[in-house]
Motif scaffolding. Sequence first.
Motif, PDB file in Angstrom:
ATOM      1  N   GLY A 117    -137.288   7.524 -55.227  1.00 38.37           N
ATOM      2  CA  GLY A 117    -136.290   7.640 -54.174  1.00 38.37           C
ATOM      3  C   GLY A 117    -135.280   6.508 -54.124  1.00 38.37           C
ATOM      4  N   LYS A 118    -135.251   5.651 -55.149  1.00 38.48           N
ATOM      5  CA  LYS A 118    -134.318   4.528 -55.161  1.00 38.48           C
ATOM      6  C   LYS A 118    -133.594   4.472 -56.501  1.00 38.48           C
ATOM      7  CE  LYS A 118    -136.642   1.544 -51.894  1.00 38.48           C
ATOM      8  NZ  LYS A 118    -137.033   0.191 -51.580  1.00 38.48           N
ATOM      9  N   VAL A 119    -132.363   3.963 -56.430  1.00 36.11           N
ATOM     10  CA  VAL A 119    -131.569   3.761 -57.635  1.00 36.11           C
ATOM     11  C   VAL A 119    -131.782   2.327 -58.099  1.00 36.11           C
ATOM     12  CG1 VAL A 119    -129.244   3.713 -58.585  1.00 36.11           C
ATOM     13  CG2 VAL A 119    -129.872   5.466 -56.920  1.00 36.11           C
ATOM     14  N   HIS A 120    -132.058   2.165 -59.373  1.00 38.17           N
ATOM     15  CA  HIS A 120    -132.274   0.846 -59.959  1.00 38.17           C
ATOM     16  C   HIS A 120    -131.332   0.660 -61.144  1.00 38.17           C
ATOM     17  CE1 HIS A 120    -135.971   0.353 -57.650  1.00 38.17           C
ATOM     18  NE2 HIS A 120    -136.250   1.606 -57.965  1.00 38.17           N
ATOM     19  N   GLY A 121    -130.930  -0.562 -61.373  1.00 40.34           N
ATOM     20  CA  GLY A 121    -130.168  -0.881 -62.573  1.00 40.34           C
ATOM     21  C   GLY A 121    -128.665  -0.940 -62.420  1.00 40.34           C
ATOM     22  N   LEU A 122    -128.138  -0.801 -61.218  1.00 40.22           N
ATOM     23  CA  LEU A 122    -126.687  -0.813 -61.049  1.00 40.22           C
ATOM     24  C   LEU A 122    -126.083  -2.169 -61.402  1.00 40.22           C
ATOM     25  CD1 LEU A 122    -126.353   1.228 -57.758  1.00 40.22           C
ATOM     26  CD2 LEU A 122    -125.557   1.902 -60.013  1.00 40.22           C
ATOM     27  N   THR A 123    -126.707  -3.240 -60.938  1.00 44.06           N
ATOM     28  CA  THR A 123    -126.178  -4.567 -61.250  1.00 44.06           C
ATOM     29  C   THR A 123    -126.271  -4.825 -62.749  1.00 44.06           C
ATOM     30  OG1 THR A 123    -126.753  -5.372 -59.054  1.00 44.06           O
ATOM     31  CG2 THR A 123    -126.352  -7.031 -60.740  1.00 44.06           C
TER      32      THR A 123
ATOM     33  N   ILE B  93    -129.076   2.844 -65.438  1.00 48.29           N
ATOM     34  CA  ILE B  93    -129.247   3.287 -64.061  1.00 48.29           C
ATOM     35  C   ILE B  93    -130.357   4.332 -64.013  1.00 48.29           C
ATOM     36  CG2 ILE B  93    -128.121   4.352 -62.074  1.00 48.29           C
ATOM     37  CD1 ILE B  93    -125.463   3.229 -63.251  1.00 48.29           C
ATOM     38  N   VAL B  94    -131.356   4.057 -63.202  1.00 47.15           N
ATOM     39  CA  VAL B  94    -132.540   4.901 -63.114  1.00 47.15           C
ATOM     40  C   VAL B  94    -132.776   5.267 -61.658  1.00 47.15           C
ATOM     41  CG1 VAL B  94    -135.029   4.965 -63.495  1.00 47.15           C
ATOM     42  CG2 VAL B  94    -133.567   3.769 -65.111  1.00 47.15           C
ATOM     43  N   PHE B  95    -133.130   6.518 -61.437  1.00 47.29           N
ATOM     44  CA  PHE B  95    -133.521   6.964 -60.110  1.00 47.29           C
ATOM     45  C   PHE B  95    -135.026   7.167 -60.126  1.00 47.29           C
ATOM     46  CE2 PHE B  95    -134.202  10.153 -56.772  1.00 47.29           C
ATOM     47  CZ  PHE B  95    -133.551   9.527 -55.717  1.00 47.29           C
ATOM     48  N   ALA B  96    -135.730   6.329 -59.375  1.00 49.27           N
ATOM     49  CA  ALA B  96    -137.191   6.413 -59.359  1.00 49.27           C
ATOM     50  C   ALA B  96    -137.705   6.118 -57.959  1.00 49.27           C
ATOM     51  CB  ALA B  96    -137.791   5.419 -60.349  1.00 49.27           C
TER      52      ALA B  96
END
Length: 165
Positions: A105-111, A100-103
């Motif tokens: 202004g968005k969160v990526h990697g949850l799925t 899970i990465v916050f970049a």
Amino acid sequence: MESILAEFGGGPSLGVESIILRLLGAVAFSGLIGFEREAKNRPAGLRTHMLVGLAAASYCMIMLELLAQSEGKSADLAMDPLRLLEAVTSGVAFLAAGMIVFARGKVHGLTTGASLWLAAALGLGAGFGFWVLSAASAILALIIIRVIKVAELAAKAQKDDDVYH
């Protein structure tokens, strides 16, 4: 060859119908929450919630199968399936959190994090010989990841189209 046939011949203690119903129920219930989160434009949406629910149900049924298999065994058999499940889930949760990465202004990697958690459940299931549970979970995960994604993209396109018209 006989041992290979015997591996797939035994049925789960819960019954195939119960396993599939429980997995579908977990996906449906967690999907309701995910749908609500998706409608609110939250980072963890429909697919992520569905995968987490599916993984949790898989872990629960793996534990139930282990307990059913241990009944009537020797008193010398020391088995604590909960410790195994705790170790796997906490270890995989650590790995999933790393995805899970916050970049920007968005969160990526949850799925991806949720699918890693599910992969651990599939691995436990297959490792213990719970083939129906693992196969059904894998099929449902592929449907969630691929088919639901198409539906999400179509809904987003419709939403974007509504904004511009």
